[in-house]
Design an enzyme around this catalytic site. Structure first.
Site, PDB file in Angstrom:
ATOM      1  N   SER A  53    -104.833 -24.413  -6.376  1.00 55.07           N
ATOM      2  CA  SER A  53    -103.643 -23.804  -8.053  1.00 55.07           C
ATOM      3  C   SER A  53    -103.465 -25.315  -8.932  1.00 55.07           C
ATOM      4  O   SER A  53    -103.004 -24.942 -10.104  1.00 55.07           O
ATOM      5  CB  SER A  53    -102.404 -23.856  -7.102  1.00 55.07           C
ATOM      6  OG  SER A  53    -102.253 -22.588  -7.012  1.00 55.07           O
ATOM      7  N   LYS A  56    -104.761 -24.880 -12.299  1.00 54.33           N
ATOM      8  CA  LYS A  56    -104.099 -23.513 -13.462  1.00 54.33           C
ATOM      9  C   LYS A  56    -103.601 -24.768 -14.372  1.00 54.33           C
ATOM     10  O   LYS A  56    -103.375 -23.973 -15.735  1.00 54.33           O
ATOM     11  CB  LYS A  56    -102.484 -23.681 -12.361  1.00 54.33           C
ATOM     12  CG  LYS A  56    -102.943 -21.853 -11.010  1.00 54.33           C
ATOM     13  CD  LYS A  56    -101.949 -21.166 -10.580  1.00 54.33           C
ATOM     14  CE  LYS A  56    -102.729 -20.798  -9.637  1.00 54.33           C
ATOM     15  NZ  LYS A  56    -101.237 -19.886  -8.525  1.00 54.33           N
ATOM     16  N   TYR A 230     -93.573 -23.388  -7.530  1.00 61.73           N
ATOM     17  CA  TYR A 230     -93.123 -22.221  -7.255  1.00 61.73           C
ATOM     18  C   TYR A 230     -92.073 -22.013  -7.334  1.00 61.73           C
ATOM     19  O   TYR A 230     -91.038 -22.459  -7.881  1.00 61.73           O
ATOM     20  CB  TYR A 230     -94.254 -21.799  -6.313  1.00 61.73           C
ATOM     21  CG  TYR A 230     -95.294 -21.769  -6.305  1.00 61.73           C
ATOM     22  CD1 TYR A 230     -96.400 -21.300  -7.145  1.00 61.73           C
ATOM     23  CD2 TYR A 230     -95.969 -22.423  -5.224  1.00 61.73           C
ATOM     24  CE1 TYR A 230     -97.175 -21.848  -8.110  1.00 61.73           C
ATOM     25  CE2 TYR A 230     -97.358 -22.223  -6.201  1.00 61.73           C
ATOM     26  CZ  TYR A 230     -98.165 -22.562  -6.683  1.00 61.73           C
ATOM     27  OH  TYR A 230     -99.357 -22.303  -6.739  1.00 61.73           O
TER      28      TYR A 230
HETATM   29  N1  GLN Z   1    -106.717 -19.789  -4.652  1.00 58.99           N
HETATM   30  C1  GLN Z   1    -105.204 -19.900  -4.026  1.00 58.99           C
HETATM   31  C2  GLN Z   1    -105.202 -18.549  -4.049  1.00 58.99           C
HETATM   32  O1  GLN Z   1    -105.219 -17.187  -5.404  1.00 58.99           O
HETATM   33  C3  GLN Z   1    -104.477 -20.662  -5.098  1.00 58.99           C
HETATM   34  C4  GLN Z   1    -103.098 -20.438  -4.460  1.00 58.99           C
HETATM   35  C5  GLN Z   1    -102.350 -21.562  -4.735  1.00 58.99           C
HETATM   36  O2  GLN Z   1    -103.200 -22.650  -5.112  1.00 58.99           O
HETATM   37  N2  GLN Z   1    -100.966 -22.099  -4.901  1.00 58.99           N
HETATM   38  O3  GLN Z   1    -104.704 -18.046  -3.347  1.00 58.99           O
END
Ligand code: GLN
Length: 393
Positions: A53, A56, A230
């Site tokens: 993530s 992102k 989050y």
């Molecule tokens: N590739 C992971 C997912 O989509 C990324 C989630 C994360 O790193 N929080 O579940």
């Protein structure tokens, strides 16, 4: 800091992507890059892991560069969802995912990146992250395929976004690029340099390459601060106070704007999907070193080095960065002494040779005051050898 937390074996490897459960759980590394481009590392700072993530915010930046803030905002929002990263979280009215840091928002954002097919779009993403890291990054093919065969929940999120009219590609197409972007391989050092690029207003501090403009960098950092961790983002803002992003690969990138970027790797995760020792280490750093973004600056330095009258000349020597509060001090000083008997008839000389930067709002205010003084009959001279004062920053 690493020594302080090395013994903490709490948490568990992410195993919903089966391949992520095969890493060495004890690895622990950290790196810091200053905006001057100097790198400091500790522990397993060169162990590769998948970015997950933490891709992102960078892909969000790429989408912003291509479509602008309003163009992207039609597809994904700005609000902290207060929910887990994989939550089914679409705004009931607009259908947009709440923000680009949760999976739903990240899949939609990734789909906004231009390119004729998934390979070309992925390559744009990979190339962009590579420039941020200052080296060519590659993909962990096993992790990519592992998520690709098990990522049903993410496909469900993509389907919902498609049904809501905010997704611009087919579900398979969008998810393949997203899974692949999450499987890009980095080290704690790479993350520090990528975070350093955000800390330095979009310029990679190690290579000097301008990757993003300042405004986009600010948009990205704002979202990282409110949503990057989050449903732990609120507590994170209180305890650490840095824009940051975690990934289920075990990485965390944190940014102190104008100062440094940090990358940390430790793959055991808490129940929110954040690295246990990564969070602990950054909390310790924040507690010991007062790196919180909203910490009160301790020693407000006066921008006025010197102010004196000799004969019919009143000289005011300025230094450093002139921001709002410095401009306010300069203006109060000049206007406050405007009618002093010894200064009333003096020419005012503003010596700005030691000024490194003038913020736009400060320049506007100072220019207006100088104009008013001149209208009132005072001679005002500005010595500006480097032109810092003449430009709007
Ligand atoms: N590739 C992971 C997912 O989509 C990324 C989630 C994360 O790193 N929080 O579940």
């Amino acid at each position: 800091v690493l020594a302080q937390h090395r013994g903490d074996a709490d948490g568990a490897l992410a195993d919903y992507i089966p391949e992520l459960a095969s890493v060495d759980p004890d690895r622990f590394g950290a790196a810091l890059v200053s905006v001057h481009g100097r790198l400091y590392t500790a522990g397993d700072a060169s162990t590769p892991f998948t970015i997950q993530s933490i891709s992102k915010p960078f892909v969000y930046a790429l989408a912003l560069a291509e479509h602008g803030l309003e163009g992207v905002a039609r597809h994904v929002g700005f609000e902290p969802s207060g929910e887990p990263f994989n939550a089914i979280s679409l705004d009931p009215e607009s259908g947009r995912p709440e923000n680009p840091m949760i999976n739903a928002g990240a899949i939609v954002t990734s789909a906004l990146v231009s390119g004729s097919g998934p390979d070309e779009r992925f390559e744009r993403i990979r190339a962009f992250l590579s420039v941020c890291a200052g080296r060519e990054l590659d993909v962990d093919e096993d992790v990519w395929h592992s998520e690709s065969v098990t990522g049903h929940r993410n496909r469900a999120l993509a389907n919902l976004a498609l049904a809501a009219g905010v997704m611009t590609r087919s579900v398979d197409d969008a998810c393949e690029v997203y899974f692949r972007q999450c499987a890009i391989r980095v080290t704690a050092t790479d993350l520090a340099i990528m975070a350093g690029t955000l800390a330095d207003g979009g310029v990679n501090p190690c290579t000097g390459v301008a990757v993003l403009d300042e405004e986009i960098t600010r948009h990205v950092l704002s979202i990282m601060l409110s949503c990057g961790m989050y449903d732990e983002s609120g507590e994170w803002a209180v305890r650490v106070g840095l824009p940051a992003k975690s990934g289920v690969g075990g990485g965390i990138a944190a940014v102190r704007p104008g100062q440094f970027g940090i990358g940390i790797y430790s793959p055991r995760l808490d129940e929110k999907g954040n690295s246990v020792r990564g969070v602990a280490a950054l909390r310790s750093l924040a507690a010991d070193y007062d790196i919180h973004l909203l910490s009160q600056p301790r020693v407000p330095r006066s921008p006025i080095v010197h102010s004196s009258v000799e004969g019919d000349r009143w000289t005011v020597v300025l230094r450093g960065e002139i921001d709002f509060i410095s401009a306010e001090e300069i203006i109060a000083h000049i206007v406050g002494h405007h009618d002093d008997p010894d200064r009333r008839d003096a020419e005012l000389w503003l010596d700005t040779a030691g000024v490194t930067r003038v913020w736009p709002e400060a320049l506007r205010a100072l220019t207006a005051v100088v104009a008013r003084l001149r209208e009132s009959g005072r001679t005002v001279a500005i010595t500006d050898p480097s032109g810092t004062f003449g430009r709007d920053r």
